[in-house]
Design an enzyme around this catalytic site. Structure first.
Site, PDB file in Angstrom:
ATOM      1  N   GLU A 185      -4.174   1.948  -7.385  1.00  0.00           N
ATOM      2  CA  GLU A 185      -4.452   3.159  -6.402  1.00  0.00           C
ATOM      3  C   GLU A 185      -3.295   4.340  -6.599  1.00  0.00           C
ATOM      4  OE1 GLU A 185      -6.623   1.399  -2.528  1.00  0.00           O
ATOM      5  OE2 GLU A 185      -4.552   1.739  -2.200  1.00  0.00           O
TER       6      GLU A 185
ATOM      7  N   HIS B 234       0.785  -1.281   0.207  1.00  0.00           N
ATOM      8  CA  HIS B 234      -0.184   0.077  -0.107  1.00  0.00           C
ATOM      9  C   HIS B 234       0.696   1.473  -0.034  1.00  0.00           C
ATOM     10  CE1 HIS B 234      -2.845   2.899   1.325  1.00  0.00           C
ATOM     11  NE2 HIS B 234      -4.052   2.063   0.749  1.00  0.00           N
TER      12      HIS B 234
HETATM   13  P1  PGA Z   1      -9.803   5.717   0.322  1.00  0.00           P
HETATM   14  O1  PGA Z   1      -8.565   4.557   0.527  1.00  0.00           O
HETATM   15  O2  PGA Z   1     -10.849   4.882  -0.067  1.00  0.00           O
HETATM   16  O3  PGA Z   1      -9.973   6.387   1.680  1.00  0.00           O
HETATM   17  O4  PGA Z   1      -9.404   6.702  -0.546  1.00  0.00           O
HETATM   18  C1  PGA Z   1      -8.224   3.871  -0.411  1.00  0.00           C
HETATM   19  C2  PGA Z   1      -7.030   2.742   0.226  1.00  0.00           C
HETATM   20  O5  PGA Z   1      -6.253   3.517   0.741  1.00  0.00           O
HETATM   21  O6  PGA Z   1      -6.858   1.663   0.137  1.00  0.00           O
END
Ligand code: PGA
Length: 224
Positions: free
Chosen positions: A149, A100
């Site tokens: 992401e 992440h």
């Molecule tokens: P968010 O986070 O949905 O709050 O934007 C997603 C993540 O960091 O996995």
């Protein structure tokens, strides 16, 4: 119809009591997403102190959920104070988020560390859900599930466009033949989830903030 992964990333939130309240609310209202469970693999990733409680609650109440972890140690069992290795997670989780962007940013996790974590998870119990920030992020061998992401979309309320996410997802699949699923993550809500999951190459969502509310998460499952 394609199968979707919907993953709740609770990050560093929820005490044991708060986690139980979430699960009870989810259980009480799960008919919101009736008819959706078969094609959707729904995974809750709580913090470590709460993980076994979440797992037990799911088992006892036969909820259509699995527990996952937000990370995994690159080390095995042994003298690694503070670490949680695959061997100690295997009873509880089948999926682990690895790489992440918050781990990369705050804990300096680089490609080498992440490769070791992926190998550890794969040699043990679990499937890595490997996070990439863009189409050029290094992907270790053996990873099948990716979460795309973009950093600027995380927690900001400014998601990527579904069209761009689709472009990145198809590029990743094209370039990495092992990859079977690409999820989108970053400001996903019940309002926008379907604009992503209806794209041919997007196979689910990794949800942070919006997953903290069980009713909103149920709506995400329903709408995806
Ligand atoms: P968010 O986070 O949905 O709050 O934007 C997603 C993540 O960091 O996995």
């Amino acid at each position: 119809m394609k199968n979707l992964f919907l993953i709740a990333n609770w990050k560093a939130n929820k005490t044991e009591e708060e986690a139980i309240v979430w699960l009870e609310e989810f259980d009480k209202n799960k008919t919101i997403a009736d008819g959706e469970w078969e094609a959707k693999e729904v995974i809750i990733c709580p913090s470590y102190p709460v993980l076994t409680r979440v797992y037990d609650f799911i088992q006892k109440n036969k909820l259509p959920l699995r527990a996952g972890s937000q990370d995994v140690s690159k080390f095995g069992r042994g003298a690694y104070t503070g670490e949680v290795p695959p061997a100690l997670l295997e009873k509880f989780v089948r999926f682990s988020i690895i790489g992440h962007s918050e781990r990369r940013k705050y804990f300096n996790e680089d490609d080498d560390v992440l490769r070791d974590k992926v190998n550890g998870a794969l040699s043990g119990y679990s499937l890595p859900v490997f996070c990439v920030q863009n189409e050029n992020t290094f992907i270790p061998q053996g990873v099948k599930i990716i979460a795309y992401e973009p950093v600027e979309a995380i927690g900001t309320g400014n998601p990527d466009t579904p069209e761009n996410a689709e472009k990145v997802a198809s590029f990743i699949k094209e370039k990495n033949k092992d990859v079977t699923n690409v999820l989108y993550g970053g400001s996903v809500t019940s309002e926008n989830v379907n604009s992503f999951t209806k794209m041919p190459n997007i196979d689910g969502a990794l949800v942070g903030g919006a997953s903290l509310n069980p009713l909103e998460f149920l709506r995400i499952i329903k709408n995806a």
